[in-house]
Design an enzyme around this catalytic site. Structure first.
Site, PDB file in Angstrom:
ATOM      1  N   VAL A 207       2.270   3.040   5.441  1.00  9.41           N
ATOM      2  CA  VAL A 207       2.709   1.690   5.053  1.00  9.41           C
ATOM      3  C   VAL A 207       2.061   1.368   3.705  1.00  9.41           C
ATOM      4  CG1 VAL A 207       2.724  -0.763   5.631  1.00  9.41           C
ATOM      5  CG2 VAL A 207       2.851   0.946   7.466  1.00  9.41           C
ATOM      6  N   HIS A 208       2.882   1.063   2.708  1.00 11.98           N
ATOM      7  CA  HIS A 208       2.273   0.725   1.421  1.00 11.98           C
ATOM      8  C   HIS A 208       3.091  -0.258   0.582  1.00 11.98           C
ATOM      9  CE1 HIS A 208       5.189   3.647  -0.173  1.00 11.98           C
ATOM     10  NE2 HIS A 208       5.005   3.062  -1.343  1.00 11.98           N
ATOM     11  N   ARG A 209       4.362  -0.475   0.890  1.00 14.31           N
ATOM     12  CA  ARG A 209       5.191  -1.291  -0.003  1.00 14.31           C
ATOM     13  C   ARG A 209       4.791  -2.757   0.041  1.00 14.31           C
ATOM     14  NH1 ARG A 209       9.549   1.166  -2.569  1.00 14.31           N
ATOM     15  NH2 ARG A 209       9.981   3.246  -1.762  1.00 14.31           N
ATOM     16  N   ARG A 242      -4.450  -0.074  -1.001  1.00 16.04           N
ATOM     17  CA  ARG A 242      -3.965  -1.452  -1.066  1.00 16.04           C
ATOM     18  C   ARG A 242      -3.633  -1.990   0.324  1.00 16.04           C
ATOM     19  NH1 ARG A 242       1.010  -3.388  -2.077  1.00 16.04           N
ATOM     20  NH2 ARG A 242       1.832  -1.403  -2.818  1.00 16.04           N
TER      21      ARG A 242
END
Length: 348
Positions: A207-209, A242
């Site tokens: 998960v990064h967006r 992030r």
């Protein structure tokens, strides 16, 4: 024979993987030479340095070390830095990959200096203009001279937008890279033993967006969806820095999800080979799941890789089941990098 210079711009994990295949083909071309520039967009060792080591990518001629900040600030700094590099080297072509800020900055810097641009992975569309990646890929396509699409859908999208000159379907260079790495990963990666997980006995997730990490309510929904879809299997989540910060900042509950540091490419390929299911918001990992013939659930409301859904290997988290499965011929047979080089030669 006069050699032509290709200046390649990379900055993020998926671009390192694509460059591994194309740079290998460029090194085998006696009439072409490559200058590799790293913007620094991904700077963590496990998101950047390890890929150059594992994928046998030549060390970048220069790392601009630009990361962090807003999209505008990052893209502006990259534009300025890449322009300096282009003025120094005066390449014949600039090659960019995909849809990151590095992609757009490289394309804009080149076209303003009247240097033709090759866009590898052209024509992809999610049709969601809220995504920064969608803006990057659309703008890059509209300033590129040579548009190399992995799929027929990409070619059709470009035609719809009035772009027909310089468009070629070449297959997917990430498939080339995956095939090259698969055997080696099985022989050298110890990730399953290190994590004490069994072949076929776990779910792999990423998960990064920004659409999933910037909204605490949606981030909680994503984590709950991952746990639910896993159906009791352990979940391994290599965590983008992030995303880790967003989880900590929002106090998001992650249940039994096992969060680990980012892993190198060979370890990731091994995890893909061994997992039962992939849950991701990454465009690249949706395809890599298909390359490993693993079912995927995309944690987004749309995808640019529509053929993975049409052929039954992928579904959106808003859908309840997969379509019947079949092979995706568009991605090619592992020789897309050679088609990229042939297209560049043809355009010169």
């Amino acid at each position: 024979m006069t050699s032509k210079t290709i200046l390649t711009i990379v900055g993020a994990r998926p671009q390192f993987i694509k460059a591994a295949a194309v740079s290998r083909a460029l090194r085998a071309a006696p009439d072409l030479s490559e200058i590799l520039i790293h913007t620094g967009q991904h700077f963590d060792e496990m998101m950047s340095e390890v890929f150059f080591d594992e994928l046998d990518i030549p060390r970048p001629h220069q790392n601009l070390a630009i990361h962090g900040g807003s999209h505008g600030a990052m893209t502006g700094q990259m534009l300025e830095g890449i322009e300096r590099v282009l003025l120094e080297h005066r390449p014949d072509w600039v090659l960019v990959y995909g849809d990151t800020n590095s992609t757009l900055a490289g394309a804009l810097a080149a076209v303003k200096l009247q240097i033709p641009v090759v866009h590898v992975e052209a024509g992809l569309r999610s049709f969601n203009r809220r995504m920064p990646e969608e803006i990057n890929r659309v703008l890059t396509d509209h300033v590129s001279t040579l548009l190399l699409s992995p799929t027929r859908a990409g070619v059709d999208n470009l035609r719809t937008e009035g772009i027909v000159d310089g468009v070629h379907q070449v297959g997917d260079v990430m498939y080339d890279a995956m095939l090259h790495a698969q055997k080696r990963s099985r022989e050298t990666s110890a990730i399953l033993r290190r994590l004490d997980i069994a072949e076929g006995g776990f779910v792999l997730s990423t998960v990064h967006r920004a659409e999933n990490t910037d909204d605490p309510v949606r981030l909680q929904r994503v984590m709950a969806a991952i746990t639910d879809a896993a159906g009791g299997l352990p979940v391994i989540l290599p965590l983008h820095p992030r995303t880790r910060q967003a989880i900590a900042r929002s106090g998001t509950e992650t249940g039994g999800i096992r969060m680990i540091d980012p892993v190198g490419y060979l370890d990731m390929v091994r995890l893909l080979d061994a997992c039962a299911l992939v849950l991701t918001d990454s465009g690249g990992l949706q395809k890599e799941a298909y390359f490993a013939r693993r079912p995927c659930i995309t944690l987004r409301d749309e995808t640019e890789w529509t053929e993975t859904i049409a052929h039954g290997w992928n579904r959106l988290w808003t859908s309840s089941d997969w379509l019947p499965r079949s092979d995706i011929e568009d991605y090619g047979t592992g020789h897309a990098a050679e088609a990229v080089i042939a297209s560049i030669r043809q355009a010169m």
